[in-house]
Design an enzyme around this catalytic site. Structure first.
Site, short mmCIF file in Angstrom:
data_model
loop_
_atom_site.label_atom_id
_atom_site.label_comp_id
_atom_site.label_asym_id
_atom_site.label_seq_id
_atom_site.Cartn_x
_atom_site.Cartn_y
_atom_site.Cartn_z
N VAL A 116 0.83 -1.20 0.00
CA VAL A 116 0.00 0.00 0.00
C VAL A 116 0.87 1.26 0.00
O VAL A 116 0.86 2.04 -0.94
CB VAL A 116 -0.98 0.01 1.20
CG1 VAL A 116 -1.77 1.31 1.24
CG2 VAL A 116 -1.93 -1.18 1.14
N CYS A 117 1.66 1.43 1.04
CA CYS A 117 2.37 2.70 1.25
C CYS A 117 3.65 2.82 0.44
O CYS A 117 4.17 3.92 0.28
CB CYS A 117 2.69 2.89 2.73
SG CYS A 117 1.21 2.80 3.76
#
Length: 193
Positions: A116-117
């Site tokens: 995700v990040c």
């Protein structure tokens, strides 16, 4: 070897090494991921690699950044980019400005979580013309499958996927130099912890 990343030409981005977020990772142990992230921070501090720290929603479940980062990179910790939930850090104007302010086109990225990040800012950086190395073992994902898919996606976009020790050896190039000696100490300390 062409396109070597060095302390003189690279910048480092450490994305969301937060206590809560790191606790969601299942693809690597919390302690191994933490050790690797701190080794990267120590390598940057020892050799003067410009480093940008960022976190997302520290007052929520994601929690605060690793407190050790404040000791290793005090100025960078104080100036960390506090994002209000923006997933792709590169779409946060303050973060993008901080990356640009490093003046470097070779970017070392480690983040939590990889799926995700890390994946989205890496793809954005590549689209913007940066050369990117992702230090995959200084981050992780909730599952092994999610981590593998993130790594495939980043590699397919043009990122070089690497490990902490491999990256540190690349920026050292020669253990007998001043920077090499500092970086060898980082690796030795990492193995002893």
């Amino acid at each position: 070897m062409k396109n070597i990343f060095t302390p003189e030409n690279a910048a480092m981005l450490l994305i969301d090494h937060q206590i809560g977020t790191m606790g969601w990772v299942g693809s690597i142990s919390f302690e191994a991921m933490k050790k690797n992230a701190l080794m990267l921070a120590k390598a940057a501090a020892a050799t003067g690699i410009p480093t940008v720290l960022t976190s997302s929603m520290e007052e929520h479940a994601q929690g605060p950044l690793l407190s050790e980062l404040k000791d290793i990179l005090p100025t960078e910790f104080e100036n960390r980019i506090l994002r209000a939930g923006i997933v792709n850090a590169m779409t946060d104007p303050n973060f993008a400005k901080a990356v640009e302010a490093t003046g470097r086109k070779k970017i070392i990225v480690a983040g939590v979580t990889n799926d995700v990040c890390t994946v989205y800012p890496v793809i954005t950086l590549i689209e913007q013309g940066y050369e990117v190395q992702v230090v995959a073992d200084a981050g992780g994902s909730p599952t092994q499958f999610a981590d593998e898919m993130a790594i495939v996606r980043m590699r397919d976009a043009g990122a070089v996927i690497t490990s902490t020790n491999q990256l540190i050896a690349e920026i050292a190039q020669d253990w007998s130099t001043e920077n090499g000696s500092k970086l060898l100490n980082v690796i030795v300390e990492g193995f002893q912890s």
